[in-house]
Motif scaffolding. Structure first.
Motif, PDB file in Angstrom:
ATOM      1  N   ILE A  67       0.967   4.499   5.646  1.00  0.00           N
ATOM      2  CA  ILE A  67       0.467   4.254   4.298  1.00  0.00           C
ATOM      3  C   ILE A  67      -0.113   5.494   3.638  1.00  0.00           C
ATOM      4  O   ILE A  67      -0.508   5.468   2.488  1.00  0.00           O
TER       5      ILE A  67
ATOM      6  N   ALA B  41       0.824   8.903  -2.616  1.00  0.00           N
ATOM      7  CA  ALA B  41      -0.397   8.181  -2.267  1.00  0.00           C
ATOM      8  C   ALA B  41      -1.662   8.952  -2.622  1.00  0.00           C
ATOM      9  O   ALA B  41      -2.683   8.352  -2.955  1.00  0.00           O
TER      10      ALA B  41
ATOM     11  N   THR C 220       0.858  -1.182   0.000  1.00  0.00           N
ATOM     12  CA  THR C 220       0.000   0.000   0.000  1.00  0.00           C
ATOM     13  C   THR C 220       0.895   1.233   0.000  1.00  0.00           C
ATOM     14  O   THR C 220       1.894   1.231   0.723  1.00  0.00           O
ATOM     15  N   PRO C 221       0.614   2.271  -0.731  1.00  0.00           N
ATOM     16  CA  PRO C 221      -0.601   2.572  -1.498  1.00  0.00           C
ATOM     17  C   PRO C 221      -0.466   2.417  -3.006  1.00  0.00           C
ATOM     18  O   PRO C 221      -1.045   3.180  -3.758  1.00  0.00           O
TER      19      PRO C 221
END
Lengths: 179, 358
Positions: B115, B171, B31-32
């Motif tokens: 994240i 992200a 992630t991400p």
């Protein structure tokens, strides 16, 4: 003109989809629009939310830090987000699952609808999100009912779920027809 | 009319790569950026390419080396500590002149980190994350559309210079959805390359694509390599200037921060404050030519999502340290328009001095 919206609820209540339906409807009206989800760890607690920004101009941030509209389908989401709503903003709560007494804000407009119960009565429990969007369209001037219905059906058609459109329109109308 | 998709930035990056001719992808989920793998898993099967979820980041980056040595346009991607694991492999790409493409979807934090979005991979990404003298040609998208477009053209850019390209996303750009125009499929013939490895008839020497250490006279190669890098610096600088000419205070920001900075410029101008913005589109080469557009500038201000003002160091360096240079650093939080304007007002009022160390 810029409108910031947060949709929040349990995972499975369709809040991410509700946000995508708003995104798509805004896109069809030639608005600038962004959608930003909760993801990763945040999702593992069972709650989900997304931020939708609809604007006439280029959008700087996709985060709705202080939303003009907050849609909450469950109690924890009300607790988490109600203090972020702009003064004078609009708060839509699902009274089937949210205790109205939990609302502490007095400087926002409160809109209440038992959307889960309505969806269950339509034998379409998973469409509580769409009932709420119908109610939202009635109480705001974001989209006319026809604009939203058309874009919603097109969205589901494109995602291979067009066969549910009749049921989804029924859910939308029952939200839209609330007082 | 061109097709418009409403897709996440990560998906747009993957689709842009596919449309740009990428037929090999290897990566490992983190992630991400995991949507890049998911999209590639589906799409490579549809276009007749290969998708591999490697057993690790290290395996994946080296699979891309191999596939690219065979001529196939190849991509890997990661984030945070996963990007760190790929650095050794990337240094080998540079040395072997493998024009691979890597995407780093920045997440915030040191070590495992978090994240959410961040821009604290700047030093690692721009200053060479592996060993040896190198920078990667680095593109910095600030929208879903640019994720698509930069991935779309990244292979040609890498092939032009026989040098890896890094797409330094984050992200926020990776997870958000915006309308995105899809580009037409590019034709690409891997068998036309003179450098790619393929079978040779018996009796002829095998072609080798290897770390330069083993196959070149080093002085000759060094001179060639340095000249190549100088040409990249001269020809590939890209940036966007917004109200720079008469700016009293010029913001510098890339990626997600540059969107907020642009919003701050628009809002400040309505209030009569002369803010401008230089948005690097390439982070290496740094678009230092952009500074020549400044005419009345009193101060430079970077806007960046880290603690230490990583990007500010390069702004000082490439502007020749001619201006007081400040940084608005917001760590894991996306900057806010009003905070940027308030900061600019304080500079104009002479209320703050640039910090030396954060």
């Amino acid at each position: 003109m810029i409108t910031e919206i947060i949709c929040a609820g349990f995972g499975g209540q369709g809040v991410l989809t509700a946000g995508k339906l708003l995104l798509y409807a805004a896109y069809k009206k030639d608005k600038h629009v962004t959608w930003f989800p909760s993801y990763g760890n945040e999702m593992r607690g069972g709650s989900a939310n997304c931020n939708v920004i609809i604007s006439d101009d280029r959008i700087a941030s996709p985060y709705a830090d202080n939303p003009d509209m907050l849609i909450v389908l469950n109690g924890p989401s009300l607790e988490k987000f109600q203090n972020t709503v702009k003064p004078g903003g609009r708060l839509f709560i699902n009274t089937s699952l949210v205790d109205e007494a939990m609302v502490t804000r007095t400087d926002v407009e409160l809109f209440k609808a038992p959307v889960t119960d309505i969806a269950i009565s339509l034998k379409n429990e998973r469409a509580a999100n769409i009932v709420m969007l119908g109610y939202l369209c009635k109480k705001t001037n974001l989209f006319t009912d026809k604009e939203f219905e058309n874009s919603m059906c097109e969205y589901f058609e494109d995602s291979g779920k067009g066969k549910y459109n009749e049921k989804n329109v029924e859910a939308f109308r029952s939200g839209y027809n609330l007082d | 009319m061109a097709e418009i998709l409403l897709i996440k930035g990560n998906e747009a990056l993957a689709e842009g790569a596919i449309r740009g001719g990428c037929r090999f992808y290897a990566g490992y989920p983190i992630t991400p950026q995991s949507e890049i793998l998911e999209w590639m898993g589906k799409r490579q099967a549809e276009v007749g390419g290969v998708f591999v979820q490697g057993e690790s980041e290290i395996a994946s980056v080296n699979m891309v080396y191999a596939a690219r040595a065979l001529g196939v346009r190849s991509l890997t991607s990661s984030s945070g500590p996963g990007f760190t694991l790929k650095q050794e492999g990337i240094a080998y790409w540079v040395s072997a002149e493998i024009p691979g493409v890597i995407a780093c979807v920045q997440r915030y934090g040191i070590g495992d980190g978090f994240i959410g979005a961040g821009q604290d991979n700047y030093w690692q990404a721009i200053k060479g994350g592996g060993n040896g003298d190198y920078h990667l040609i680095t593109l910095a998208p600030n929208s879903v559309q640019e994720n698509m477009d930069m991935a779309y053209e990244s292979f040609e850019l890498a092939e032009k210079w026989r040098h890896p390209v890094l797409i330094l996303s984050d992200a926020t750009i990776g997870q958000m959805i915006e309308p995105c125009e899809v580009r037409p499929y590019k034709e690409y013939d891997k068998d036309q390359l003179d450098w790619a490895v393929k079978g040779t008839p018996i009796g002829q020497p095998n072609k080798i694509v290897s770390d330069v250490t083993y196959i070149e006279p080093i002085d000759e190669w060094n001179e060639y390599y340095l000249n190549k890098c100088r040409k990249i610096i001269e020809t590939e600088q890209r940036w966007e200037s917004i109200h720079v000419n008469d700016a009293e205070i010029c913001l510098l920001a890339y990626g997600i921060s540059s969107r907020i900075a642009e919003g701050a410029v628009r809002k400040a101008r309505e209030e009569g404050i002369k803010l401008g913005l230089i948005r690097p589109i390439t982070l290496w080469p740094f678009p230092k030519k952009a500074f020549s557009e400044l005419k009345n500038c009193k101060a430079l201000v970077t806007v960046e999502m880290n603690m230490m003002g990583q990007f500010r160091e390069d702004v000082i360096l490439y502007s020749g340290n001619k201006y007081p240079t400040y940084a608005i650093t917001t760590a894991y939080k996306v900057p806010k328009i009003d905070d940027i304007i308030a900061f600019a007002k304080k500079i104009i009022a002479g209320e703050i001095e640039p910090e030396e160390v954060f």
